[in-house]
Design a protein around this motif. Structure first.
Motif, mmCIF file in Angstrom:
data_model
loop_
_atom_site.group_PDB
_atom_site.id
_atom_site.type_symbol
_atom_site.label_atom_id
_atom_site.label_comp_id
_atom_site.label_asym_id
_atom_site.label_seq_id
_atom_site.Cartn_x
_atom_site.Cartn_y
_atom_site.Cartn_z
ATOM 1 N N VAL A 190 0.827 -1.205 0.000
ATOM 2 C CA VAL A 190 0.000 0.000 0.000
ATOM 3 C C VAL A 190 0.862 1.255 0.000
ATOM 4 O O VAL A 190 0.635 2.192 -0.745
ATOM 5 C CB VAL A 190 -0.937 -0.006 1.223
ATOM 6 N N ALA A 191 1.874 1.295 0.852
ATOM 7 C CA ALA A 191 2.777 2.444 0.908
ATOM 8 C C ALA A 191 4.132 2.026 0.364
ATOM 9 O O ALA A 191 4.589 0.914 0.588
ATOM 10 C CB ALA A 191 2.905 2.946 2.342
ATOM 11 N N ALA A 192 4.773 2.955 -0.365
ATOM 12 C CA ALA A 192 6.108 2.673 -0.898
ATOM 13 C C ALA A 192 7.101 2.845 0.248
ATOM 14 O O ALA A 192 7.689 3.924 0.435
ATOM 15 C CB ALA A 192 6.413 3.610 -2.055
ATOM 16 N N LEU A 193 7.276 1.792 1.018
ATOM 17 C CA LEU A 193 8.140 1.863 2.191
ATOM 18 C C LEU A 193 9.607 1.970 1.778
ATOM 19 O O LEU A 193 10.040 1.316 0.826
ATOM 20 C CB LEU A 193 7.937 0.624 3.065
ATOM 21 N N PRO A 194 10.378 2.769 2.487
ATOM 22 C CA PRO A 194 11.805 2.893 2.150
ATOM 23 C C PRO A 194 12.587 1.650 2.573
ATOM 24 O O PRO A 194 12.183 0.906 3.465
ATOM 25 C CB PRO A 194 12.235 4.117 2.956
ATOM 26 N N LYS A 195 13.679 1.444 1.910
ATOM 27 C CA LYS A 195 14.596 0.376 2.289
ATOM 28 C C LYS A 195 15.380 0.818 3.525
ATOM 29 O O LYS A 195 15.541 2.028 3.771
ATOM 30 C CB LYS A 195 15.565 0.057 1.153
ATOM 31 N N PRO A 196 15.888 -0.132 4.320
ATOM 32 C CA PRO A 196 16.683 0.283 5.494
ATOM 33 C C PRO A 196 17.832 1.226 5.137
ATOM 34 O O PRO A 196 18.112 2.183 5.886
ATOM 35 C CB PRO A 196 17.196 -1.054 6.040
ATOM 36 N N ALA A 197 18.483 1.003 4.002
ATOM 37 C CA ALA A 197 19.604 1.860 3.615
ATOM 38 C C ALA A 197 19.164 3.289 3.316
ATOM 39 O O ALA A 197 19.990 4.222 3.325
ATOM 40 C CB ALA A 197 20.308 1.271 2.394
ATOM 41 N N GLN A 198 17.875 3.490 3.034
ATOM 42 C CA GLN A 198 17.360 4.822 2.741
ATOM 43 C C GLN A 198 16.955 5.590 3.991
ATOM 44 O O GLN A 198 16.520 6.733 3.903
ATOM 45 C CB GLN A 198 16.157 4.711 1.799
ATOM 46 N N ILE A 199 17.096 4.951 5.143
ATOM 47 C CA ILE A 199 16.701 5.582 6.416
ATOM 48 C C ILE A 199 17.959 5.916 7.211
ATOM 49 O O ILE A 199 18.767 5.044 7.547
ATOM 50 C CB ILE A 199 15.807 4.644 7.239
ATOM 51 N N THR A 200 18.111 7.208 7.505
ATOM 52 C CA THR A 200 19.235 7.648 8.328
ATOM 53 C C THR A 200 18.779 7.696 9.782
ATOM 54 O O THR A 200 17.815 8.401 10.124
ATOM 55 C CB THR A 200 19.727 9.041 7.891
ATOM 56 N N VAL A 201 19.469 6.945 10.624
ATOM 57 C CA VAL A 201 19.080 6.821 12.027
ATOM 58 C C VAL A 201 20.120 7.494 12.918
ATOM 59 O O VAL A 201 21.322 7.170 12.845
ATOM 60 C CB VAL A 201 18.935 5.337 12.437
ATOM 61 N N ASN A 202 19.647 8.423 13.746
ATOM 62 C CA ASN A 202 20.489 9.031 14.784
ATOM 63 C C ASN A 202 20.219 8.263 16.087
ATOM 64 O O ASN A 202 19.068 8.173 16.530
ATOM 65 C CB ASN A 202 20.147 10.512 14.985
ATOM 66 N N VAL A 203 21.234 7.706 16.678
ATOM 67 C CA VAL A 203 21.057 6.883 17.878
ATOM 68 C C VAL A 203 21.539 7.674 19.095
ATOM 69 O O VAL A 203 22.713 8.084 19.166
ATOM 70 C CB VAL A 203 21.833 5.555 17.770
ATOM 71 N N TYR A 204 20.623 7.875 20.049
ATOM 72 C CA TYR A 204 20.939 8.636 21.254
ATOM 73 C C TYR A 204 20.674 7.778 22.491
ATOM 74 O O TYR A 204 19.692 7.045 22.564
ATOM 75 C CB TYR A 204 20.098 9.910 21.334
ATOM 76 N N ASN A 205 21.547 7.937 23.472
ATOM 77 C CA ASN A 205 21.441 7.179 24.710
ATOM 78 C C ASN A 205 20.876 8.071 25.808
ATOM 79 O O ASN A 205 21.485 9.060 26.199
ATOM 80 C CB ASN A 205 22.838 6.660 25.117
ATOM 81 N N ALA A 206 19.680 7.698 26.297
ATOM 82 C CA ALA A 206 19.057 8.478 27.376
ATOM 83 C C ALA A 206 19.186 7.759 28.711
ATOM 84 O O ALA A 206 18.477 8.092 29.669
ATOM 85 C CB ALA A 206 17.585 8.716 27.055
ATOM 86 N N THR A 207 20.097 6.778 28.794
ATOM 87 C CA THR A 207 20.281 6.010 30.028
ATOM 88 C C THR A 207 21.650 6.335 30.635
ATOM 89 O O THR A 207 22.525 6.903 29.968
ATOM 90 C CB THR A 207 20.200 4.498 29.747
ATOM 91 N N PRO A 208 21.854 5.912 31.896
ATOM 92 C CA PRO A 208 23.171 6.130 32.509
ATOM 93 C C PRO A 208 24.235 5.160 31.998
ATOM 94 O O PRO A 208 25.424 5.323 32.316
ATOM 95 C CB PRO A 208 22.906 5.897 34.004
ATOM 96 N N ARG A 209 23.866 4.155 31.236
ATOM 97 C CA ARG A 209 24.817 3.152 30.762
ATOM 98 C C ARG A 209 25.647 3.696 29.602
ATOM 99 O O ARG A 209 25.115 4.127 28.591
ATOM 100 C CB ARG A 209 24.073 1.892 30.327
ATOM 101 N N GLY A 210 26.937 3.651 29.736
ATOM 102 C CA GLY A 210 27.819 4.176 28.700
ATOM 103 C C GLY A 210 27.984 3.202 27.539
ATOM 104 O O GLY A 210 27.920 1.979 27.708
ATOM 105 N N GLY A 211 28.206 3.730 26.335
ATOM 106 C CA GLY A 211 28.478 2.914 25.157
ATOM 107 C C GLY A 211 27.256 2.265 24.525
ATOM 108 O O GLY A 211 27.367 1.542 23.535
#
Length: 208
Positions: free
Chosen positions: A83-104
């Motif tokens: 139904v929707a022309a879903l993007p491929k994973p490679a077409q999605i830019t993901v910013n990953v942020y850590n909101a926990t006290p655990r490092g890395g």
């Protein structure tokens, strides 16, 4: 005139001694014909009456059958694209942020997403508005258009993530890891979910 001839009878009814008048019995054939005709009429009337009762309680059978025939056509095979022309994973830019006290945690998650085909943008600690303020597993944050594109695709990697939109003009997506985050969903399960997401759903079968 013979002595056997009754008084007042003569002509063909005269008994001469060697000839006797033949008196015919009532014809049985006429009775059988009349009885058969009567039975046919009775059965026909009974059948017509039964048909009227059936139509009263169930409606006009002819129209009902025709209507059902029109509504019960075989469902067409699903041959259209999703139904929707879903993007491929490679077409999605993901910013990953850590909101926990655990490092890395952000870097490890970003590395895994990169292995699964996603494009990685920024990696680091969550913005102040979300730092230590995400009690769930994660939040997917992006522009409203991501609701029908990037969110479903990235969501296959972490089903427990919630979604939220903002006013950004770019197409990138923030993955903000929360306190309950442990790891991404297993790759096999995520891949299966991604395949199912891009598979068109067949039309439901008609109810007859």
């Amino acid at each position: 005139m013979s002595m056997l001839t009754p008084p007042g009878l003569g002509g063909k009814y005269r008994i001469t001694g060697d000839t006797y008048p033949r008196m015919r019995r009532p014809s049985r054939r006429r009775k059988i014909v009349i009885a058969s005709a009567t039975a046919v009429v009775v059965l026909g009337a009974a059948g017509w009456g039964t048909l009227q009762l059936v139509q009263v309680f169930s409606g006009d059978g002819t129209k009902t059958t025709a209507a059902r025939g029109a509504d019960c056509k075989p469902a067409p095979k699903a041959t259209a694209a999703p139904v929707a022309a879903l993007p491929k994973p490679a077409q999605i830019t993901v910013n990953v942020y850590n909101a926990t006290p655990r490092g890395g945690l952000a870097k490890a998650t970003a590395d895994e997403l990169k292995k699964r085909g996603f494009t990685i943008g920024k990696v680091g600690n969550a913005p102040v508005a979300y730092d230590k303020k995400v009690p769930g597993a994660a939040i997917l944050l992006a522009a409203p258009g991501a609701a029908k594109g990037a969110f479903p695709v990235l969501g296959t990697q972490l089903k427990t993530a919630t979604t939220k939109t903002d006013t950004r003009a770019t197409a990138d997506v923030d993955l903000i890891l929360g306190t309950a985050f442990k790891a991404l969903d297993p790759k096999a399960a995520a891949d299966a979910a991604l395949v199912a997401l891009n598979k068109p759903k067949p039309a439901p079968a008609p109810i007859c």
